[in-house]
Design an enzyme around this catalytic site. Structure first.
Site, short mmCIF file in Angstrom:
data_model
loop_
_atom_site.label_atom_id
_atom_site.label_comp_id
_atom_site.label_asym_id
_atom_site.label_seq_id
_atom_site.Cartn_x
_atom_site.Cartn_y
_atom_site.Cartn_z
N ALA A 12 1.09 -1.52 -0.01
CA ALA A 12 0.22 -0.08 -0.09
C ALA A 12 0.83 1.06 -0.56
O ALA A 12 -0.01 2.26 0.38
CB ALA A 12 -0.59 -0.21 1.16
N GLY A 13 2.23 1.17 0.00
CA GLY A 13 3.12 2.15 0.29
C GLY A 13 2.86 2.44 -1.54
O GLY A 13 3.44 3.59 -1.87
N ASP A 36 3.34 -1.84 3.83
CA ASP A 36 3.92 -2.76 3.05
C ASP A 36 5.52 -2.38 3.84
O ASP A 36 6.05 -1.86 4.57
CB ASP A 36 4.04 -0.97 2.75
CG ASP A 36 4.87 -0.93 0.96
OD1 ASP A 36 4.24 -0.98 0.17
OD2 ASP A 36 6.64 -0.69 1.17
N ARG A 85 5.85 -1.99 -13.90
CA ARG A 85 7.20 -2.69 -15.30
C ARG A 85 7.32 -1.04 -15.77
O ARG A 85 6.77 -0.13 -15.47
CB ARG A 85 6.09 -3.06 -16.81
CG ARG A 85 4.60 -2.43 -16.75
CD ARG A 85 4.70 -3.51 -18.07
NE ARG A 85 3.53 -3.29 -18.33
CZ ARG A 85 3.22 -3.58 -19.86
NH1 ARG A 85 3.99 -4.00 -20.25
NH2 ARG A 85 1.84 -3.58 -20.45
N ASN A 98 9.05 -10.52 -8.79
CA ASN A 98 7.86 -10.50 -8.05
C ASN A 98 6.64 -12.23 -7.62
O ASN A 98 6.78 -12.22 -6.77
CB ASN A 98 6.34 -9.69 -8.63
CG ASN A 98 6.92 -8.44 -9.18
OD1 ASN A 98 7.36 -8.07 -8.50
ND2 ASN A 98 6.01 -7.39 -9.99
N ARG A 154 -10.08 -0.53 -19.79
CA ARG A 154 -9.82 0.20 -21.76
C ARG A 154 -10.49 -0.52 -22.36
O ARG A 154 -10.27 0.16 -23.59
CB ARG A 154 -8.15 -0.86 -21.07
CG ARG A 154 -7.26 0.30 -20.44
CD ARG A 154 -6.01 -0.58 -20.21
NE ARG A 154 -5.27 -0.02 -18.84
CZ ARG A 154 -4.36 -0.62 -18.95
NH1 ARG A 154 -3.15 -1.57 -18.48
NH2 ARG A 154 -3.89 0.88 -16.98
N HIS A 178 -3.37 -11.80 -18.98
CA HIS A 178 -3.32 -10.12 -18.20
C HIS A 178 -1.34 -10.17 -19.08
O HIS A 178 -0.63 -10.06 -18.44
CB HIS A 178 -3.06 -10.22 -17.04
CG HIS A 178 -3.07 -8.25 -17.07
ND1 HIS A 178 -3.78 -7.38 -17.22
CD2 HIS A 178 -2.24 -7.38 -15.75
CE1 HIS A 178 -3.22 -6.51 -16.96
NE2 HIS A 178 -2.41 -6.31 -15.95
#
Ligand SMILES: NC(=O)c1ccc[n+]([C@@H]2O[C@H](COP(=O)([O-])OP(=O)(O)OC[C@H]3O[C@@H](n4cnc5c(N)ncnc54)[C@H](O)[C@@H]3O)[C@@H](O)[C@H]2O)c1
Length: 314
Positions: A12-13, A36, A85, A98, A154, A178
């Site tokens: 969340a940071g 975080d 990215r 990740n 989108r 994705h």
């Protein structure tokens, strides 16, 4: 005191986590815990949001911390931790960094929030949902990836712009992976006000919309210099809302497929019913021949990424 839903956001940071928190507080979805690995940014985001209260009319307090145990008892855990990215990079390239981050956080979720519904946002998304499912051992209903909501937003936006109509009347979804290469915008079922999109747009224009949708994330990363966060946060928050308010919304989410769409042991975006129990049902839709082929390619790409991710599971 009446218990409000507890929503823990891990990462969340960062930009996406903070955006999820921002939308969630505006919708008054529950008690927010911002976690975080870097305590400063988590605290800073919480303070910044708290200072929106006087003008936005909410009175929320946030717990901000670097302690994973703060997620204890969470009803929903949203995971946005990990690197985004950079311009020119693919989401797939993020896997080596990740996967380890997602694995470690999932161990914490398993220990501290074993009843939570886990929404994964970190990329490469579908492979990270796989890691989350393996590490937590949660039933598939409780491990859900957020990406189809963003890609569909989108797609709807580009369709509305091309047809010069209100985006509210555009019904269209994106399934599959994705990734720029393997997401599958469903043209065959896309409608504007219940009228097929082909009545509004030429085949060439539809192809252009589909291409813009697929490279939608890359376009924004190129423009901003890092990956987008407002729309990803809005879409993810919609999923949180559907769960904590038990809305039964039908949204494209990444889940483990167990025979649906003729696919087993893959994690891809499909239409899901989201409610208090998480991904309560999966719906199969008819695909055109080209969509079917694209979905098959997404399965192959997902299998390849899952094989890389397996190396990070222990
Ligand atoms: N699925 C989607 O639709 C979608 C959309 C946008 C971004 N993303 C992905 O979301 C992730 C976050 O993007 P961002 O733009 O917010 O990045 P960011 O760099 O702004 O934020 C990431 C945060 O994660 C934190 N973090 C790293 N390791 C951690 C750990 N072990 N525990 C807790 N926190 C940790 C960092 O300190 C940082 O604050 C990226 O992987 C990005 O690719 C997904």
């Amino acid at each position: 005191m009446i218990k409000r839903p507890k929503i823990a956001i891990v990462g969340a940071g960062g930009n996406v986590g903070a955006a999820v928190a921002q939308w969630a507080v505006l919708k008054e979805l529950g008690e927010l815990v911002l976690i975080d690995v870097k305590p400063g940014p988590a605290e800073g985001r919480a303070l910044d949001l708290t200072q929106c209260g006087p003008w936005q009319g909410f009175n929320n307090k946030f717990l901000a911390t670097d302690k994973p145990e703060a997620m204890a008892g969470a009803d929903v855990v949203v995971m946005t931790a990990g690197v985004p990215r950079k311009p020119g990079q693919s989401r797939e390239e993020l896997i080596n960094i990740n996967a380890g981050i997602v694995r470690d956080i999932c161990k914490n979720v398993r220990e501290h929030a074993p009843e939570a519904i886990l929404i994964v946002v970190s990329n490469p998304l579908d492979a990270m949902v796989f890691v989350a499912k393996q590490v937590t051992g949660f039933p598939r209903e409780r491990v859900i990836g957020s990406a189809g909501v963003l890609d569909s937003a989108r797609f709807r936006t580009y369709l509305a712009l091309a047809a010069n109509v209100s985006v509210e009347d555009v019904q269209a979804i994106v399934l599959g992976a994705h990734t720029d290469k393997d997401m599958v915008p469903l043209v065959s079922s896309a409608m504007i006000g219940n009228v097929p999109v082909s009545k509004f747009l030429s085949a060439e224009k539809i192809t252009e919309v589909v291409e813009n949708t697929k490279k939608g994330g890359a376009t924004l990363t190129g423009l901003i210099g890092t990956s987008a966060w407002l729309a990803p946060g809005a879409g993810t928050c919609l999923m949180v809302e559907a769960i904590v308010r038990d809305q039964g919304r039908i949204l494209p989410c990444s889940v483990e497929l167990r025979g649906e769409f003729g696919v087993k042991d893959a994690f891809l975006g499909v239409p899901v019913k989201l409610g208090a129990k998480g991904a309560e049902a999966i719906f199969e839709v008819e695909l055109s021949a080209s969509e079917q082929e694209a979905f098959g390619k997404a399965v192959a790409a997902n299998t390849e990424l899952m094989n890389i991710a397996r190396g990070f599971l222990t």
